[in-house]
Enzyme design. Structure first.
Site, PDB file in Angstrom:
ATOM      1  N   CYS A 127      -6.958  -2.008  16.225  1.00 21.84           N
ATOM      2  CA  CYS A 127      -7.345  -1.676  15.041  1.00 21.84           C
ATOM      3  C   CYS A 127      -6.975  -0.395  14.268  1.00 21.84           C
ATOM      4  O   CYS A 127      -5.379   0.055  14.520  1.00 21.84           O
ATOM      5  CB  CYS A 127      -8.667  -2.030  13.831  1.00 21.84           C
ATOM      6  SG  CYS A 127      -8.365  -1.737  12.077  1.00 21.84           S
ATOM      7  N   HIS A 128      -7.618   0.469  13.639  1.00 18.69           N
ATOM      8  CA  HIS A 128      -6.857   1.968  13.726  1.00 18.69           C
ATOM      9  C   HIS A 128      -7.041   3.106  14.458  1.00 18.69           C
ATOM     10  O   HIS A 128      -6.074   4.014  15.198  1.00 18.69           O
ATOM     11  CB  HIS A 128      -7.576   2.326  12.476  1.00 18.69           C
ATOM     12  CG  HIS A 128      -7.612   2.139  10.763  1.00 18.69           C
ATOM     13  ND1 HIS A 128      -7.692   0.724  10.293  1.00 18.69           N
ATOM     14  CD2 HIS A 128      -6.733   2.799  10.182  1.00 18.69           C
ATOM     15  CE1 HIS A 128      -7.390   0.716   9.372  1.00 18.69           C
ATOM     16  NE2 HIS A 128      -6.698   1.706   9.490  1.00 18.69           N
ATOM     17  N   GLY A 129      -7.654   2.394  15.758  1.00 22.34           N
ATOM     18  CA  GLY A 129      -7.639   2.939  16.964  1.00 22.34           C
ATOM     19  C   GLY A 129      -6.487   4.284  17.562  1.00 22.34           C
ATOM     20  O   GLY A 129      -6.339   4.630  18.697  1.00 22.34           O
TER      21      GLY A 129
END
Length: 202
Positions: A127-129
């Protein structure tokens, strides 16, 4: 020793990663992590016999999110300043918007991410990782994916961005969103059981 990489004369690098049941996994997260992206892979890894450690910036419980709503809390096992990358076989980076946005401002977190990646150890970011991969400058030349809103950042960091549920390039696996968690987790486990990593200096 549990989780330690094994010496093998059959591999060019001399070292193979452990079976998942012998692996030691580090997760880094802080407030604002996407609940499912931490708890679901963590549970799967535990169910497969892995040892999983959660590190954060403070010793208090951290607050997850389910979309825009508050999610479950979890207490870290140790602080980032206590982390020694040599104690772990792989690194997992859940998403959520606020979680990686805060973590990428912390030098010790960025340093740790880079150390895992540069050592050839498996790194999973969902995801935003992958924002943390950008900050650690380990995206350049790799094929990766992420949540749509940060794909420009990945491209600007030199990544080749694709839209697939689980993208493996070398020792890094990336995924797009919570719907990709099963594929992401399985790809991460396969990396742990197959990627060769060089011995680190003590």
């Amino acid at each position: 020793m549990r989780g330690a990489a094994k010496f093998s004369k059959d591999h060019p690098g001399g070292v193979t990663m452990p079976n998942i049941a012998d692996a030691r996994i580090l997760i880094i997260a802080t407030d604002g992590f996407e609940e499912s992206e931490l708890f679901e892979p963590r549970q799967t890894l535990l169910d497969r016999g892995a040892s999983v450690t959660l590190a954060s910036l403070e010793p208090r419980e951290i607050q997850g999110e389910k979309g825009d709503q508050p999610g479950r809390k979890i207490k870290p096992d140790l602080l980032m300043e206590e982390v020694d990358s040599q104690d772990y076989d792989a690194l997992l980076l859940p998403g959520g918007t606020r979680n990686p946005d805060r973590l990428r401002m912390e030098e010790i977190v960025v340093y740790t991410v880079k150390k895992f990646a540069d050592a050839g150890k498996p790194v999973g970011a969902i995801c935003h990782g992958p924002w943390l991969l950008v900050e650690a400058d380990v995206v350049r030349g790799r094929t990766v994916t992420s949540w749509p809103s940060i794909r420009t950042d990945l491209r600007n960091a030199g990544g080749n961005v694709v839209d697939k549920e689980a993208v493996v390039d070398g020792n890094i696996v990336t995924s797009r969103n919570p719907g990709d968690i099963p594929a992401f987790t399985e790809a991460f486990i396969q990396l742990i059981e197959s990627v060769e990593a060089p011995l680190e200096a003590v």
